[in-house]
Design an enzyme around this catalytic site. Structure first.
Site, PDB file in Angstrom:
ATOM      1  N   VAL A  43       0.828  -1.211   0.000  1.00  0.00           N
ATOM      2  CA  VAL A  43       0.000   0.000   0.000  1.00  0.00           C
ATOM      3  C   VAL A  43       0.860   1.258   0.000  1.00  0.00           C
ATOM      4  CG1 VAL A  43      -0.140   0.159   2.516  1.00  0.00           C
ATOM      5  CG2 VAL A  43      -2.033   1.042   1.131  1.00  0.00           C
ATOM      6  N   LYS A  44       2.104   1.140   0.431  1.00  0.00           N
ATOM      7  CA  LYS A  44       2.974   2.303   0.571  1.00  0.00           C
ATOM      8  C   LYS A  44       3.364   2.922  -0.771  1.00  0.00           C
ATOM      9  CE  LYS A  44       3.374   2.097   5.112  1.00  0.00           C
ATOM     10  NZ  LYS A  44       2.915   3.166   6.017  1.00  0.00           N
ATOM     11  N   ASP A  45       3.174   2.189  -1.875  1.00  0.00           N
ATOM     12  CA  ASP A  45       3.449   2.773  -3.186  1.00  0.00           C
ATOM     13  C   ASP A  45       2.627   4.037  -3.396  1.00  0.00           C
ATOM     14  OD1 ASP A  45       5.002   0.562  -3.579  1.00  0.00           O
ATOM     15  OD2 ASP A  45       3.814  -0.287  -5.212  1.00  0.00           O
ATOM     16  N   ALA A  48       4.031   6.960  -1.245  1.00  0.00           N
ATOM     17  CA  ALA A  48       5.415   7.280  -1.600  1.00  0.00           C
ATOM     18  C   ALA A  48       5.457   8.185  -2.829  1.00  0.00           C
ATOM     19  CB  ALA A  48       6.204   5.996  -1.858  1.00  0.00           C
TER      20      ALA A  48
END
Length: 453
Positions: A43-45, A48
């Site tokens: 999910v951090k894509d 970021a």
């Protein structure tokens, strides 16, 4: 032709998958937002890339510059993809509790990895917070991301993840549940969902060793809540600006063991190969299932991919070393293994109380079964004798039959630990085990504690 201009354009539109076996006893419909289909497998894509683009708009990073961030690994991967696509360098600072796989993956996509000790205060110059800031100050043309306080983090989820969930559930979602680390996901998604329907409940999953739950409930930042923990990606020893506590309705804490065990169960029982925080999240759902009804639609978010944990939660030796591995349930025979060769100490009902005291002293035991005509007819224990002797020391010459309690329950050698532990309580300190040779042995509270711990 249908194609994307670069890998960043493939971020988002992740699937919603129904959980079946693990939630069979949950009244609500439980759906997982599986974020592993993002190109960086987490999910951090989303946040970021949003943070990088926000920094570009504000002039915080220049062409050819260096991105610096303290990360548990997943944000680093998203930043790495953005750095590659946009031509930046990347330095990732990780705590040493993060999996080796995460570090290796970051190096594989060109990031420089700096490892710091976990068990230090955030203000300690060795902490990954402090090291990240120091590197940003020392590195020319660099930008310190600070995902904890960078509000573009939660804005990404307000703009992307929240609308996706609302659309995929056709607005029927009643509960959103997710592990809380930087706070961007729960706060961004929660804000969007509550704007669509103020009745949607936002539940956070915390870990033991983190400050979130107590702070949410009391407003007190209690440093006594802080201690090292194993679960990755959730919990904090600081209060990130991205955590909007007003959006969150409730927190539940999940143990390291449960997080690890349920991470494995998701893979083996649902075919969903996800990371450590997903195990915590689904266990959080189960812990709060009594609050759910048949009409509820629950969305639980799974942050990242299981490949980053093959040396940890998916490794039997690692799990066994920490007492996390769910072995086959132990039986009565397993529980008496350490004293199976010792004869059962017993008393005849006609013997005197003084004999019971002597045997307890000689054999260093606290309870003795009482027999008559070859049958178990009672029990004497140290608690009962203590209370009686304090009141009247002269009873030592009375027969045991005058003070004995009800006999202990008897179980077969094949009885499992769950069955046995249900029989032991405040009034029943032990059970007897009937062996194949016609003899008996005893299982005490200590035997159960020793097996569990």
């Amino acid at each position: 032709m249908k194609y994307y201009n670069n890998i960043l354009e493939t971020i988002g539109n992740t699937p919603l998958v129904k959980i079946n076996k693990l939630t069979k006893d949950v009244k609500a419909t439980v759906l997982a937002k599986v974020e592993t289909t993002n190109p960086g497998n987490s999910v951090k894509d989303r946040m970021a890339v949003k943070m990088v683009e926000d920094a570009e708009e504000k002039g915080w990073i220049k062409p050819g510059g260096t991105i610096i961030e303290g990360t548990s690994g997943n944000t680093g991967m998203g930043l790495a993809l953005a750095a590659i696509a946009k031509g930046y360098k990347l330095i990732c600072v990780l705590a040493d509790k993060q999996s080796k796989e995460k570090m290796d993956i970051l190096r594989a996509v060109g990031a420089e990895v700096v490892v710091c000790p976990t068990a230090v205060e955030p203000e300690d110059p060795r902490s990954y917070y402090s090291v990240s800031k120091r590197l940003a100050e020392e590195t020319p043309n660099s930008w310190y991301v600070n995902q904890y306080d960078n509000l573009a983090n939660r804005q990404a989820h307000y703009e992307q993840t929240g609308p996706e969930i609302w659309e995929q559930t056709e607005g029927k979602i009643t509960h959103f549940i997710v592990g809380v680390g930087t706070g961007g996901t729960i706060s961004g998604v929660g804000k969007y969902l509550k704007e669509q329907n103020p009745n949607v409940k936002i539940w956070g999953v915390d870990t033991y060793g983190s400050v979130f739950k107590k702070y949410h409930e009391t407003g007190i930042f209690d440093e006594n809540e802080i201690y090292p923990y194993i679960t990755e990606g959730i919990g904090e020893d600081i209060l990130p600006k991205n955590v909007d506590f007003d959006i969150i309705d409730h927190f539940t804490k999940v143990t390291d063991k449960d997080a690890a065990v349920y991470t494995r169960r998701l893979a083996r029982e649902e075919g969903i190969f996800v990371g450590n925080s997903a195990g915590a999240a689904i266990k959080g759902v189960l812990q709060m299932q009594d609050e759910l009804t048949e009409d509820d639609v629950v969305v639980v978010l799974f942050h990242d991919h299981g490949s980053r944990y093959v040396g940890k939660m998916f490794n039997d030796d690692w799990m066994r070393e920490r007492g996390f591995l769910e072995e086959e349930k132990k039986t009565a025979l397993d529980l008496i293994e350490s004293h199976a060769n010792l004869p059962l100490v017993s008393l005849m009902s006609e013997e005197l109380i003084s004999h019971a005291v002597s045997k307890m002293r000689d054999f260093k035991i606290s309870q003795i079964p009482v027999m008559k005509d070859g049958e178990f007819v009672g029990l004497v224990d140290d608690k009962t004798l203590f209370e009686l002797l304090i009141d009247n020391p002269n009873i030592v010459d009375d027969p045991i039959s005058t003070v004995m309690k009800d006999p202990l329950p008897v179980v077969e050698a094949s009885a499992n630990i769950d069955q046995i532990s249900k029989l032991i309580n405040r009034e029943t300190p032990a059970v007897l085990v009937k062996l194949e040779n016609g003899k008996y042995n005893i299982i005490t509270r200590y035997d159960i504690i020793d097996a569990i711990a």
